[in-house]
Design an enzyme around this catalytic site. Structure first.
Site, PDB file in Angstrom:
ATOM      1  N   GLY A  17      24.014  35.918  31.625  1.00  0.00           N
ATOM      2  CA  GLY A  17      23.402  35.426  32.870  1.00  0.00           C
ATOM      3  C   GLY A  17      23.498  33.918  32.931  1.00  0.00           C
ATOM      4  O   GLY A  17      22.831  33.210  32.170  1.00  0.00           O
ATOM      5  N   GLU A 165      10.723  32.278  30.102  1.00  0.00           N
ATOM      6  CA  GLU A 165      10.991  30.881  30.448  1.00  0.00           C
ATOM      7  C   GLU A 165       9.982  30.399  31.489  1.00  0.00           C
ATOM      8  O   GLU A 165       9.688  31.101  32.437  1.00  0.00           O
ATOM      9  CB  GLU A 165      12.423  30.773  31.003  1.00  0.00           C
ATOM     10  CG  GLU A 165      12.837  29.362  31.314  1.00  0.00           C
ATOM     11  CD  GLU A 165      12.528  28.412  30.160  1.00  0.00           C
ATOM     12  OE1 GLU A 165      12.998  28.637  29.050  1.00  0.00           O
ATOM     13  OE2 GLU A 165      11.758  27.449  30.384  1.00  0.00           O
ATOM     14  N   GLU A 169      12.130  25.077  39.022  1.00  0.00           N
ATOM     15  CA  GLU A 169      13.335  24.490  39.595  1.00  0.00           C
ATOM     16  C   GLU A 169      13.005  23.099  40.133  1.00  0.00           C
ATOM     17  O   GLU A 169      11.903  22.842  40.601  1.00  0.00           O
ATOM     18  CB  GLU A 169      13.909  25.406  40.668  1.00  0.00           C
ATOM     19  CG  GLU A 169      14.517  26.649  40.044  1.00  0.00           C
ATOM     20  CD  GLU A 169      15.056  27.639  41.056  1.00  0.00           C
ATOM     21  OE1 GLU A 169      15.521  27.230  42.132  1.00  0.00           O
ATOM     22  OE2 GLU A 169      15.003  28.846  40.751  1.00  0.00           O
ATOM     23  N   LYS A 220       3.730  35.781  30.858  1.00  0.00           N
ATOM     24  CA  LYS A 220       4.656  35.192  31.838  1.00  0.00           C
ATOM     25  C   LYS A 220       4.271  35.644  33.256  1.00  0.00           C
ATOM     26  O   LYS A 220       4.181  34.832  34.179  1.00  0.00           O
ATOM     27  CB  LYS A 220       6.092  35.604  31.500  1.00  0.00           C
ATOM     28  CG  LYS A 220       7.111  35.242  32.547  1.00  0.00           C
ATOM     29  CD  LYS A 220       7.263  33.737  32.749  1.00  0.00           C
ATOM     30  CE  LYS A 220       7.962  33.436  34.051  1.00  0.00           C
ATOM     31  NZ  LYS A 220       8.118  32.021  34.313  1.00  0.00           N
ATOM     32  N   PHE A 272       4.289  29.333  49.388  1.00  0.00           N
ATOM     33  CA  PHE A 272       5.234  29.252  48.268  1.00  0.00           C
ATOM     34  C   PHE A 272       6.483  30.075  48.567  1.00  0.00           C
ATOM     35  O   PHE A 272       6.444  31.090  49.230  1.00  0.00           O
ATOM     36  CB  PHE A 272       4.598  29.678  46.939  1.00  0.00           C
ATOM     37  CG  PHE A 272       4.025  31.076  46.904  1.00  0.00           C
ATOM     38  CD1 PHE A 272       4.832  32.191  46.811  1.00  0.00           C
ATOM     39  CD2 PHE A 272       2.642  31.269  46.935  1.00  0.00           C
ATOM     40  CE1 PHE A 272       4.303  33.477  46.753  1.00  0.00           C
ATOM     41  CE2 PHE A 272       2.096  32.547  46.878  1.00  0.00           C
ATOM     42  CZ  PHE A 272       2.921  33.647  46.797  1.00  0.00           C
ATOM     43  N   CYS A 276      10.709  33.845  42.354  1.00  0.00           N
ATOM     44  CA  CYS A 276       9.886  34.509  41.333  1.00  0.00           C
ATOM     45  C   CYS A 276       8.432  34.821  41.696  1.00  0.00           C
ATOM     46  O   CYS A 276       7.955  35.905  41.373  1.00  0.00           O
ATOM     47  CB  CYS A 276       9.933  33.702  40.052  1.00  0.00           C
ATOM     48  SG  CYS A 276      11.592  33.707  39.361  1.00  0.00           S
TER      49      CYS A 276
END
Ligand code: NAD
Ligand code: UGA
Length: 462
Positions: A17, A165, A169, A220, A272, A276
């Site tokens: 990826g 992670e 961004e 996460k 938002f 994600c």
């Protein structure tokens, strides 16, 4: 036979990826760990070609410099997935995990087809013992499924770790080089130690948190849910401020000065976006329902309901302030990316606002400093009855030429210093500026004789 990781270091990483996570994360690992060979593979040959070119496929401040420093030395981008898996002692899975569009859980659950394909391919090609790392954001207990696939389809042995992670961004390089924490969940302490050693080459040991696999997968999802919840909370209060002559900046300052609350993530806006927050909350909602936690699911779902409401309410407000109709009106959209300093438009609020305006018959002219015209066309073509209803231009000033209104939808730094005085001369008389990000120079806009509406403020013109 399981290798002894106390004696073995990770020397050869493959990442499946080459997207917004795989590309930047592996570039920083390669840059910080010159003794580790890092290969990023992807089935998208165009993306790999771009990573190998002078125009890397992702805009992130500072990323091009990091890539140039490591590429060709110990950082490689390739489409030869099998060969790269074969030579790796550690494989990161950084593939996309979108919301399912069909089948059980459609519209909520994460679609794990890319992760499953990766696990099957790893099982087919891996040699010797391999550490498999979940880097993608995954539903709690996915590691169980991955282990099953690996055990069923390979004669070799594996450790499966969860290492989600947390980069955002626009600040990816900074976040990767100086993370708040690195999270590693796993069962085998030796595999956890081997991966910790990689990060410990540039991250302080006390910032490397180790947990069991399920806590890491869960943490996460929980982190994204709580961040999104803050945005929805401040946006709900922005509407309240507009109705009561309170000011959202003043309220946010007071809230943020409480050390228990903290000042970050209290910026009211258009809602938002990004690939994600929504998908991860939907996934959390789905999992809660699966475990019979109906009230918990309903609680988190409200974060998304509020976000949708904010986008719709601001788009409708534009129409209302322009006299109840925007048919044939020219609207300048300033900013299309879901936040500043990225060229990513996934789930960008601008798409939803443009949809409302296009459907209401407006003519939309878009300027974004980093989003390409092709990307805007991909995002909007299916929403518009005529392709000529929208176009992209090269500056804010060009977008505003003859416009009845300008709407600011991304908080790009350059929008702070727009020359409103000269722009106002090119706009229709009685034109409006809608600052849905509260990021422009309001004094200059008013001084230019333009009508102004700002999210979370009550003193609006006209
Ligand atoms: P992305 O769509 O940008 O990249 C994923 C890449 O994986 C694509 O290039 C795709 O071609 C490739 N791919 C998919 N299946 C493959 C396969 N079987 N073999 C080879 N290549 C394959 O996605 P992203 O934004 O990098 O996100 C990846 C994961 O990381 C998601 O789970 C996301 O939730 C998570 N995440 C994203 C961010 C972010 O800021 N974007 C931050 C943290 C976590
Ligand atoms: C978010 C998280 O911040 C990362 O930790 C996480 O790794 C990532 O999601 C992920 O899992 O993909 P990202 O979506 O890239 O990162 O960017 P954010 O800075 O979180 O912004 C998300 C959205 O919220 C943007 O549209 C932004 O404009 C908006 N936002 C953020 C606000 O409107 N107000 C704020 O105060 C903060």
């Amino acid at each position: 036979m399981v290798k002894n990781f106390n004696l073995m270091k990770i020397k050869n990483i493959t990442c499946i990826g080459a997207g917004y996570v795989g590309g930047p994360t592996m570039s920083v690992i390669a840059d910080r760990c010159p003794d580790i060979r890092v290969t990023v593979v992807d089935m998208n040959a165009d993306r790999i070609a771009a990573w190998n070119s002078d125009h890397i496929p992702i805009f992130e401040p500072g990323l091009d410099v990091v890539v140039k420093r490591a590429r060709g030395k110990n950082l490689f981008f390739s489409t030869d997935i099998d060969a790269s898996i074969k030579s790796a002692d550690c494989i990161f899975m950084s593939v996309n995990t979108p919301t399912k569009t069909e089948g059980e859980g459609a519209g909520r659950a994460a679609d794990l087809k890319y992760i499953i394909a990766c696990a099957e391919q790893i099982a087919r090609s891996a040699q010797n013992h391999t550490i498999v790392v979940e880097k993608s954001t995954l539903p709690v207990r996915t590691a169980e499924k991955i282990k099953e696939i690996l055990a069923k389809n390979s004669k070799h042995t594996f450790d499966v770790l969860s290492n989600p992670e947390f980069l955002a961004e626009g600040t990816a390089v900074k976040d990767l080089e100086n993370p708040d924490r690195v999270l590693i969940g796993g069962e085998n302490p030796e595999a956890i130690a081997a991966l910790s050693d990689v990060y410990a080459q540039w991250v302080a040991k006390e910032k490397i948190i180790t947990t069991n696999v399920w806590s890491a997968e869960m943490a996460k999802l929980a982190a994204n849910a709580m961040l999104a919840q803050r945005v929805s909370s401040i946006n709900s209060l922005s509407a309240f401020c507009e109705a009561t002559e309170a000011d959202i900046d003043e309220v946010a300052k007071v809230l943020g000065s409480d050390s228990r609350i903290g000042p970050k993530f209290l910026k009211a806006g258009i809602g938002f976006g990004g690939s994600c927050f929504q998908k991860d909350i939907l996934n959390l909602v789905y999992l809660c329902e699966h475990y019979g936690l109906t009230e918990v699911a309903a609680y988190w779902e409200q974060v998304i309901v509020m976000n949708e409401w904010q986008k719709k309410r601001i788009a409708q407000l534009v129409i209302k302030k322009l006299g109840g109709s925007v048919k044939g009106k020219k609207i300048a959209v300033l900013g299309f990316a879901f936040k500043k300093d990225t060229n990513d438009t996934r789930e960008a609020p601008a798409i939803s606002v443009c949809e409302t305006l296009l459907k209401a018959g407006a003519e939309v002219v878009i300027f974004d400093p980093k989003v390409s015209e092709n990307q805007v066309a991909d995002d909007l073509l299916h929403l518009s009855s005529q392709p000529s209803q929208f176009k992209c231009v090269n500056s804010a000033s060009e977008a505003c030429l003859g416009a009845d209104t300008a709407i600011v939808l991304t908080e790009w730094d350059q929008f702070k210093s727009i020359e409103w005085l000269s722009i106002a001369l090119k706009m229709s008389s009685g034109a409006w500026v809608f600052d849905a990000r509260n990021c422009t120079n309001h004094t200059a806009i008013r001084a230019a004789g333009l009508n102004l509406w700002v999210v979370g403020k009550s003193n609006q013109s006209a």
